[in-house]
Design a protein around this motif. Sequence first.
Motif, PDB file in Angstrom:
ATOM      1  N   UNK A 132      36.213 -10.913  63.091  1.00  0.00           N
ATOM      2  CA  UNK A 132      35.680 -10.776  64.438  1.00  0.00           C
ATOM      3  C   UNK A 132      34.163 -10.999  64.532  1.00  0.00           C
ATOM      4  N   UNK A 133      33.788 -11.711  65.482  1.00  0.00           N
ATOM      5  CA  UNK A 133      32.228 -11.905  65.569  1.00  0.00           C
ATOM      6  C   UNK A 133      31.453 -10.392  65.625  1.00  0.00           C
ATOM      7  N   UNK A 134      30.298 -10.477  65.321  1.00  0.00           N
ATOM      8  CA  UNK A 134      29.528  -9.266  65.234  1.00  0.00           C
ATOM      9  C   UNK A 134      29.394  -8.671  66.851  1.00  0.00           C
ATOM     10  N   UNK A 135      29.313  -9.439  67.935  1.00  0.00           N
ATOM     11  CA  UNK A 135      29.024  -8.898  69.398  1.00  0.00           C
ATOM     12  C   UNK A 135      30.533  -8.070  69.763  1.00  0.00           C
ATOM     13  N   UNK A 136      31.707  -8.642  69.299  1.00  0.00           N
ATOM     14  CA  UNK A 136      32.861  -8.200  69.495  1.00  0.00           C
ATOM     15  C   UNK A 136      33.037  -6.706  68.785  1.00  0.00           C
ATOM     16  N   UNK A 137      32.360  -6.757  67.494  1.00  0.00           N
ATOM     17  CA  UNK A 137      32.525  -5.299  66.902  1.00  0.00           C
ATOM     18  C   UNK A 137      31.453  -4.288  67.316  1.00  0.00           C
ATOM     19  N   UNK A 138      30.286  -4.874  67.619  1.00  0.00           N
ATOM     20  CA  UNK A 138      29.383  -3.976  68.114  1.00  0.00           C
ATOM     21  C   UNK A 138      29.974  -3.282  69.645  1.00  0.00           C
ATOM     22  N   UNK A 139      30.439  -4.183  70.509  1.00  0.00           N
ATOM     23  CA  UNK A 139      31.048  -3.850  71.613  1.00  0.00           C
ATOM     24  C   UNK A 139      32.036  -2.738  71.296  1.00  0.00           C
ATOM     25  N   UNK A 140      33.069  -2.892  70.336  1.00  0.00           N
ATOM     26  CA  UNK A 140      34.142  -2.064  70.242  1.00  0.00           C
ATOM     27  C   UNK A 140      33.747  -0.549  69.644  1.00  0.00           C
ATOM     28  N   UNK A 141      32.708  -0.672  68.722  1.00  0.00           N
ATOM     29  CA  UNK A 141      32.069   0.297  67.981  1.00  0.00           C
ATOM     30  C   UNK A 141      31.439   1.327  69.005  1.00  0.00           C
ATOM     31  N   UNK A 142      30.706   0.649  70.109  1.00  0.00           N
ATOM     32  CA  UNK A 142      29.925   1.440  70.942  1.00  0.00           C
ATOM     33  C   UNK A 142      31.006   2.078  71.982  1.00  0.00           C
ATOM     34  N   UNK A 143      32.001   1.715  72.225  1.00  0.00           N
ATOM     35  CA  UNK A 143      33.328   2.342  72.986  1.00  0.00           C
ATOM     36  C   UNK A 143      33.737   3.734  72.280  1.00  0.00           C
ATOM     37  N   UNK A 144      33.939   3.179  70.766  1.00  0.00           N
ATOM     38  CA  UNK A 144      34.278   4.495  70.149  1.00  0.00           C
ATOM     39  C   UNK A 144      33.228   5.649  69.970  1.00  0.00           C
ATOM     40  N   UNK A 145      32.156   5.136  69.878  1.00  0.00           N
ATOM     41  CA  UNK A 145      30.955   6.476  69.950  1.00  0.00           C
ATOM     42  C   UNK A 145      30.917   7.063  71.439  1.00  0.00           C
ATOM     43  N   UNK A 146      31.203   6.222  72.276  1.00  0.00           N
ATOM     44  CA  UNK A 146      31.222   6.664  73.711  1.00  0.00           C
ATOM     45  C   UNK A 146      32.212   7.659  73.996  1.00  0.00           C
ATOM     46  N   UNK A 147      33.415   7.624  73.320  1.00  0.00           N
ATOM     47  CA  UNK A 147      34.693   8.466  73.500  1.00  0.00           C
ATOM     48  C   UNK A 147      34.369   9.809  72.511  1.00  0.00           C
ATOM     49  N   UNK A 148      33.612   9.494  71.587  1.00  0.00           N
ATOM     50  CA  UNK A 148      33.206  10.809  70.754  1.00  0.00           C
ATOM     51  C   UNK A 148      32.119  11.476  71.294  1.00  0.00           C
ATOM     52  N   UNK A 149      31.346  10.982  72.227  1.00  0.00           N
ATOM     53  CA  UNK A 149      30.432  11.863  72.877  1.00  0.00           C
ATOM     54  C   UNK A 149      30.974  12.358  74.062  1.00  0.00           C
ATOM     55  N   UNK A 150      32.071  11.974  74.720  1.00  0.00           N
ATOM     56  CA  UNK A 150      32.645  12.823  75.571  1.00  0.00           C
ATOM     57  C   UNK A 150      33.602  14.021  74.866  1.00  0.00           C
TER      58      UNK A 150
END
Length: 342
Positions: free
Chosen positions: A158-176
């Motif tokens: 997958x392209x870097x932008x897609x991975x960065x976006x997905x990873x940011x949402x994973x981190x967001x869930x864990x912050x919650x």
Amino acid sequence: MARKESAAVPVKDSKVMVIGGASLVGSATVEELLSRGATQVVIYDNLSFDGEANIAHLKGDPRVKVVQGDILKLHQLLAATEGLDGIVHLAAFMTLNFDRDPWGGIDVNIRGLQNVLEACRANRVKKLVFASSNAVYGYGHGVKGDLVEDTPFHAAGAPPAAILYGASKIMGEQLCRDAHRKHGQDYVVLRYSTVYGERQHYRAANALYIVETHDAIKRGERPKVIGDGSETKHFVYVGDLARANCMALEAPATDVAVNTSGPAPVTTLELVTLVAELTGRPDLKAELVQPDPTKVRLTSGGAFTIVHKAAKDAIGWEPQVDMREGLRRLLAWRDASLTNAG
């Protein structure tokens, strides 16, 4: 997934903020909150990306308050969130924005959410609904079959932008989760699949299949399908997500993350063929083209379904609008918008 059955925030007679409320999903969510009897709905948005136009029809309602603000400025959030019962947090950089400005995306999607959680803690906001994404499952050839809430993240190819976006949402869930564990902050995470509907924009990579196809057909051109047309997309109608946001507030569930997807997936060839049919030009057959390596296009690499059973169990939600009806509404809105603009 642990749940505490005591976190219901009834929308009726409540005060709710929609962060990113001038967006596609945000404006629909504000409408849904108002229809359910909210006393006040605060739209918190930086009003970029044509946000003013998306909420122009709401500004005459005395229950609607518009606050132009930045989630990276904690003092603004602290002032705006006083006295609220709930927050629906939608503001984020998506994949195409990450491609142009990855550092900005990291700031908004991670630090911005942390500021929202801090404002919730400081002002005792009862419940947060956080818009995550099926991007938490990743992209590429590992994404296939049924995607359920414990499906692992796939990054290969997958392209870097897609991975960065997905990873940011994973981190967001864990912050919650961290805020719930440390401070008892009630929340529900909704993992959206690709959103489409009235007030559609050009910033969502997968939704471009719809709007670019419609644009091409209106010009009398054959629509293009990237690859062989077998790649799967799973869309969800914007009105269904607006309901999900409200139902997540009202449900007793907390500390849970669930998929919110449409009734069924669709291949890219099926999608463009359906758009051509609904536009009245079924004679314009799809042209298969190779991917442009200079553009971000999200592909699954195989057939998949985003399973939304857990959302029914946790918040009582399931999608109501199928792809044909949702596309009909979207294309009617686009045609009306073009007519009015002319």
